[in-house]
Scaffold this active site. Structure first.
Site, PDB file in Angstrom:
ATOM      1  CE1 TYR A 298      -3.300  -2.695   0.104  1.00 24.49           C
ATOM      2  CE2 TYR A 298      -3.963  -2.034   2.028  1.00 24.49           C
ATOM      3  CZ  TYR A 298      -3.891  -2.968   0.983  1.00 24.49           C
ATOM      4  OH  TYR A 298      -5.015  -3.843   1.060  1.00 24.49           O
TER       5      TYR A 298
ATOM      6  CE  LYS B 262       0.573 -17.655  -2.969  1.00 26.35           C
ATOM      7  NZ  LYS B 262      -0.299 -18.825  -2.723  1.00 26.35           N
TER       8      LYS B 262
ATOM      9  CG  ASP C  20      -2.880 -20.083  -0.730  1.00 29.38           C
ATOM     10  OD1 ASP C  20      -2.139 -19.718   0.028  1.00 29.38           O
ATOM     11  OD2 ASP C  20      -2.516 -20.636  -1.820  1.00 29.38           O
TER      12      ASP C  20
ATOM     13  CG  ASP D 106      -7.384  -4.062   3.800  1.00 29.53           C
ATOM     14  OD1 ASP D 106      -8.202  -4.068   4.719  1.00 29.53           O
ATOM     15  OD2 ASP D 106      -7.280  -3.460   2.758  1.00 29.53           O
TER      16      ASP D 106
ATOM     17  CG  ASP E 286     -12.558  -5.853   6.392  1.00 24.61           C
ATOM     18  OD1 ASP E 286     -12.390  -5.638   7.337  1.00 24.61           O
ATOM     19  OD2 ASP E 286     -12.996  -5.288   5.408  1.00 24.61           O
TER      20      ASP E 286
END
Ligand code: NAD
Length: 360
Positions: free
Chosen positions: A141, A192, A224, A248, A252
């Site tokens: 980000y 990852k 994943d 992020d 959620d």
């Protein structure tokens, strides 16, 4: 010594829910000896309307001088057409950046009384209590270079950069190990590493840190798989630590395991444990001013503030217990109401929490 707390109510339902949280601080001061000095300031659209900026210097000053910041929410349709630097969210992003709040704590707790609120089966989520620690100020980000460029063939290409320095990984890792140590002592680091070099480094640094935290059991999981495991068997997790973008998304998803954003607090901490505390939900313009918003996420943000910044864990336990007993009594705001419960407004819910905090 007195704790300094900056209170930033913000926009929409912010002032309504913050008012109930302040009443909780007041009763802790009056009855349990919490020494706290409160200073209130504008942020978001409200600050723009009053002072022309979503994060006025005077607000930043109040936040800087405080031991902790309690924020309601920012945003609303009336400010959406402003230039980006003037929009309410810039108030929030500015506070995070200026206060170096790199460690975002997102608990996902499912109170047994609210098990029906989840879309998952009760046996999968009942008693759920996960803490996701998300790196908040680095990663893709913020990485440079970024942008949209035109290639030789005239096609546009968008690009962002995923970067983490060792020191950034180490400080978020420490934050997570310290939290795991205070909970069930289990930490799952999510990356990852099978595809990304950044994740390989992430895994090396976290593994190295584990040597200093022999009381914490460390595991690693690819993002994943972590997403699958969160909906398949979420109770396997205690604390999860991950980078900005993975966090992020996963936080959620974890929030929705509980079914109710009106119940979930969050914290964003700096290196020294100073933090900003806020409910995870937004300013809910659709119900603002109606006195029906659920104040419990904000009350639970006070609990996190007591625990993580003010070193008042016993008082945090009291607040958590008061919320539990109010739910036991069957009181619900509209967002968490179900059959056989009594629907109340923001103020009545605050009254009930304050009553539950009264000494016997
Ligand atoms: P939202 O979280 O404000 O609302 C989503 C839905 O949940 C709405 O129906 C709302 O009424 C309900 N809701 C939210 N909090 C509630 C509570 N405490 N009690 C009862 N119901 C509640 O998300 P949104 O509608 O996407 O965004 C509204 C505004 O909030 C936007 O301007 C957005 O940018 C902003 N926002 C701010 C924050 C923040 O301040 N941290 C976070 C998310 C969104």
């Amino acid at each position: 010594m007195s704790h300094k707390v900056a209170i930033l109510p913000g926009d929409g339902i912010g002032p309504e829910i913050i008012a109930e949280a302040v009443r909780v601080l007041d009763i802790l001061s009056a009855e349990y000896g919490l020494a706290v000095e409160i200073e209130q300031a504008d942020v978001g659209g409200t600050a723009y309307d009053a002072q022309g900026q979503p994060l006025p210097d005077s607000t930043l000053q109040v936040a800087r001088e405080a031991d902790a910041v309690l924020l309601g929410s920012v945003g609303g349709p009336q400010w959406e057409s402003l230039d980006r630097p003037l929009r309410p969210e810039q108030g929030l992003l500015g506070l995070r950046a200026e206060l170096s709040l790199f460690s975002n704590l997102r608990p996902a707790i499912l109170y047994p009384q609210l098990v029906d609120a989840s879309t998952l089966k009760p046996e999968v989520v009942s008693g759920l209590d996960i803490m996701i620690v998300r790196e908040l100020t680095g990663g893709i980000y913020f990485g440079q270079p970024r942008g949209v460029r035109t290639l030789d063939n005239g096609e546009q290409q968008g690009f962002n950069t995923l970067v983490y320095a060792e020191s950034e990984i180490e400080r978020i890792g420490r934050s997570a190990f310290e939290i795991a140590r205070k909970r069930d002592g289990r930490l799952c680091s999510v990356d990852k590493a099978n595809v990304l070099e950044v994740s390989e480094l992430w895994r090396q640094v976290i593994t190295r840190l584990a040597e200093e935290y022999s009381d914490v059991e460390l595991s690693h999981m690819y993002v994943d798989n972590a997403a699958m495991q969160l909906v398949r068997e979420p109770k396997q997790f205690d604390v999860m630590v991950t980078g900005n973008m993975f966090g992020d998304i996963l936080s959620d998803a974890a929030a929705m395991l509980t079914g109710s954003i009106g119940m979930l607090p969050s914290a964003s901490l700096d290196r020294d444990g100073k933090g900003m505390y806020e409910p995870i939900h937004g300013s809910a313009p659709d119900i603002a001013g109606q006195g029906v918003a659920n104040p419990l996420a904000t009350v639970l943000s006070v609990s996190m503030m007591l625990r993580y910044s003010l070193d008042e864990a016993a008082l945090a336990d009291r607040v958590d217990a008061a919320v539990g007993s109010v739910l036991d009594s069957g009181l619900r705001t509209a967002d968490i109401a179900s059959a056989n419960t009594q629907t109340v407004g923001t103020r009545e819910m605050g009254d009930a929490v304050v009553a539950a905090l009264q000494p016997e």
